[in-house]
Structure formats: structure tokens, C-alpha cells
Design a protein around this motif. Structure first.
Motif, PDB file in Angstrom:
ATOM      1  N   LYS A 126       0.836  -1.213   0.000  1.00 19.84           N
ATOM      2  CA  LYS A 126       0.000   0.000   0.000  1.00 19.84           C
ATOM      3  C   LYS A 126       0.863   1.253   0.000  1.00 19.84           C
ATOM      4  O   LYS A 126       0.592   2.210  -0.722  1.00 19.84           O
ATOM      5  CB  LYS A 126      -0.915   0.008   1.226  1.00 19.84           C
ATOM      6  CG  LYS A 126      -2.045  -0.991   1.164  1.00 19.84           C
ATOM      7  CD  LYS A 126      -2.859  -0.939   2.450  1.00 19.84           C
ATOM      8  CE  LYS A 126      -3.900  -2.026   2.482  1.00 19.84           C
ATOM      9  NZ  LYS A 126      -4.640  -2.033   3.770  1.00 19.84           N
ATOM     10  N   ARG A 127       1.891   1.249   0.836  1.00 18.43           N
ATOM     11  CA  ARG A 127       2.766   2.428   0.897  1.00 18.43           C
ATOM     12  C   ARG A 127       3.558   2.591  -0.396  1.00 18.43           C
ATOM     13  O   ARG A 127       3.786   3.708  -0.862  1.00 18.43           O
ATOM     14  CB  ARG A 127       3.693   2.346   2.097  1.00 18.43           C
ATOM     15  CG  ARG A 127       2.932   2.463   3.403  1.00 18.43           C
ATOM     16  CD  ARG A 127       3.851   2.508   4.584  1.00 18.43           C
ATOM     17  NE  ARG A 127       3.120   2.359   5.820  1.00 18.43           N
ATOM     18  CZ  ARG A 127       3.604   2.659   6.995  1.00 18.43           C
ATOM     19  NH1 ARG A 127       4.835   3.119   7.104  1.00 18.43           N
ATOM     20  NH2 ARG A 127       2.883   2.494   8.087  1.00 18.43           N
ATOM     21  N   LEU A 128       3.974   1.475  -0.967  1.00 23.11           N
ATOM     22  CA  LEU A 128       4.678   1.525  -2.249  1.00 23.11           C
ATOM     23  C   LEU A 128       3.766   2.087  -3.339  1.00 23.11           C
ATOM     24  O   LEU A 128       4.203   2.903  -4.159  1.00 23.11           O
ATOM     25  CB  LEU A 128       5.182   0.131  -2.629  1.00 23.11           C
ATOM     26  CG  LEU A 128       5.841   0.012  -3.995  1.00 23.11           C
ATOM     27  CD1 LEU A 128       7.034   0.952  -4.126  1.00 23.11           C
ATOM     28  CD2 LEU A 128       6.259  -1.437  -4.237  1.00 23.11           C
ATOM     29  N   ASP A 129       2.510   1.679  -3.357  1.00 21.01           N
ATOM     30  CA  ASP A 129       1.565   2.220  -4.344  1.00 21.01           C
ATOM     31  C   ASP A 129       1.456   3.736  -4.227  1.00 21.01           C
ATOM     32  O   ASP A 129       1.435   4.450  -5.235  1.00 21.01           O
ATOM     33  CB  ASP A 129       0.181   1.578  -4.186  1.00 21.01           C
ATOM     34  CG  ASP A 129       0.121   0.163  -4.739  1.00 21.01           C
ATOM     35  OD1 ASP A 129       1.014  -0.222  -5.522  1.00 21.01           O
ATOM     36  OD2 ASP A 129      -0.835  -0.553  -4.384  1.00 21.01           O
ATOM     37  N   ALA A 130       1.400   4.246  -3.002  1.00 21.88           N
ATOM     38  CA  ALA A 130       1.312   5.700  -2.805  1.00 21.88           C
ATOM     39  C   ALA A 130       2.584   6.392  -3.307  1.00 21.88           C
ATOM     40  O   ALA A 130       2.510   7.461  -3.931  1.00 21.88           O
ATOM     41  CB  ALA A 130       1.065   6.024  -1.339  1.00 21.88           C
ATOM     42  N   VAL A 131       3.743   5.788  -3.064  1.00 23.64           N
ATOM     43  CA  VAL A 131       5.004   6.357  -3.554  1.00 23.64           C
ATOM     44  C   VAL A 131       5.025   6.337  -5.082  1.00 23.64           C
ATOM     45  O   VAL A 131       5.472   7.293  -5.725  1.00 23.64           O
ATOM     46  CB  VAL A 131       6.216   5.611  -2.948  1.00 23.64           C
ATOM     47  CG1 VAL A 131       7.514   5.978  -3.660  1.00 23.64           C
ATOM     48  CG2 VAL A 131       6.328   5.908  -1.460  1.00 23.64           C
ATOM     49  N   CYS A 132       4.507   5.285  -5.680  1.00 23.07           N
ATOM     50  CA  CYS A 132       4.462   5.202  -7.143  1.00 23.07           C
ATOM     51  C   CYS A 132       3.522   6.251  -7.727  1.00 23.07           C
ATOM     52  O   CYS A 132       3.790   6.800  -8.800  1.00 23.07           O
ATOM     53  CB  CYS A 132       4.046   3.798  -7.587  1.00 23.07           C
ATOM     54  SG  CYS A 132       5.333   2.562  -7.327  1.00 23.07           S
TER      55      CYS A 132
END
Length: 186
Positions: free
Chosen positions: A92-98
């Protein structure tokens, strides 16, 4: 660089299936810098050292990204967060960074999620599980993440910095002390 990446966010597929990019819009200042060519119009980015920006989360990175653009830096986001408890939360956090990276047209390098290695590292702190936020466990956690970032930066021939100091919940002085042991920390 591409052959050394452990994983590159496939922004076109991730972003097209997710919330609109309006969540992290570029500021008017960044739009002006891009349009006018910045303070040093005509000067290529190559004359500045490239930066690997350790990214703990999208909210902390957003201000850093804007500042780095204003300083006309060439940089890559590096998502290295094995401290996150579950693989799902990591995703989830990676998706936000992407999403953030997509809004600013940035590359994201993703460090392999290895929570077991992180646990082994912080377990060196006596009674680490009982340590409060901003306690001794934080030192070990910062050491783990920044050490991995320093190794990746050295591998890529870059300097590095971190977004961890943006959070009001983190001890910036401690983070700087830990990071400064690495010769290419900015």
C-alpha cells in the motif's frame, strides 16, 4: 542503471488502476521551473551529483521532491522499508510512492522487502519490543534502512539522502548522526 534495479514500479499499470494523480499535484513553482528551465537554464542535470532519495512514505517524500526540483537536482526515489510489519502494508505504501513518482515523472527503485532481516537487526537492541517510539529500537531501524540505502547508492555511484527527517515523529538529529557515517550521505 536499469539492469541494476531490483524492481521498477510499472507506473503505467499501477497508476491507471488507482486513484487520480491529483492527490499529489506539482506546485506552481515546479511547473514554472519546468517551463522556464529553472535558475540555470541550459545547464544539464549531469553536472550535478545524482541523488538516491530514501523514501519512507509518499507524504514525507512530497515536500522533499518539490525542494529537489527547485534545487534542480536529478534524483531517484528509493523505497526501502523492511520495517513495515506486513507485506500488504508495504504494498500500500509503495503504491502511494508510485503515485507520487508518476505525478512528478520520477523513477522509483524498490528494495526487496525483508522483514526477517530487519527483525534480526533490531533484535540486537536489548528488549527491543518494549522500546517506545523514538527509543533505542529507532536507532537500529534507521541504521538498517540507511545502511541498505548507502550500499545501493554506492553501487549506483550516487549520493543519498532520506525523507525520514521530515516526519515530526522521528528524531532528525539521530537520523543525521546515523547517516553521516556513510561517506556519500548529503
Amino acid at each position: 542503471l536499469p539492469d541494476r534495479r531490483k524492481r521498477l514500479c510499472s507506473l503505467s499499470t499501477r497508476i491507471s488502476r488507482s486513484a487520480p494523480l491529483r492527490l499529489f499535484p506539482p506546485s506552481r513553482r515546479i511547473d514554472r521551473i519546468r517551463k522556464e528551465g529553472g535558475r540555470n537554464a541550459g545547464r544539464p542535470f549531469a553536472v550535478m551529483s545524482k541523488l538516491l532519495l530514501h523514501t519512507c512514505c509518499a507524504p514525507c517524500a512530497s515536500g522533499c521532491v518539490e525542494r529537489l526540483f527547485a534545487e534542480e537536482r536529478e534524483f531517484v526515489l528509493y523505497f526501502s522499508n523492511s520495517n513495515i510489519n506486513t507485506k500488504e502494508e508495504f504494498g500500500k505504501r509503495l503504491d502511494a510512492v508510485c503515485k507520487l513518482a508518476g505525478a512528478f515523472q520520477l523513477d522509483v527503485l524498490v528494495d526487496e522487502y525483508d522483514h526477517e532481516a530487519w527483525l534480526a537487526h533490531v533484535a540486537q537492541v536489548e528488549e527491543y519490543a518494549a522500546q517506545p517510539e523514538r527509543g533505542l529500537r529507532c536507532s537500529a531501524c534507521f541504521d538498517f534502512s540507511l545502511g541498505r540505502t548507502a550500499r545501493k547508492a554506492a553501487e549506483l555511484g550516487m549520493s543519498f539522502a532520506t525523507t525520514l527527517t521530515v516526519s515530526p515523529h522521528k528524531n532528525s538529529a539521530l537520523i543525521f548522526r546515523i547517516a553521516e557515517v556513510h561517506p556519500h550521505f548529503e
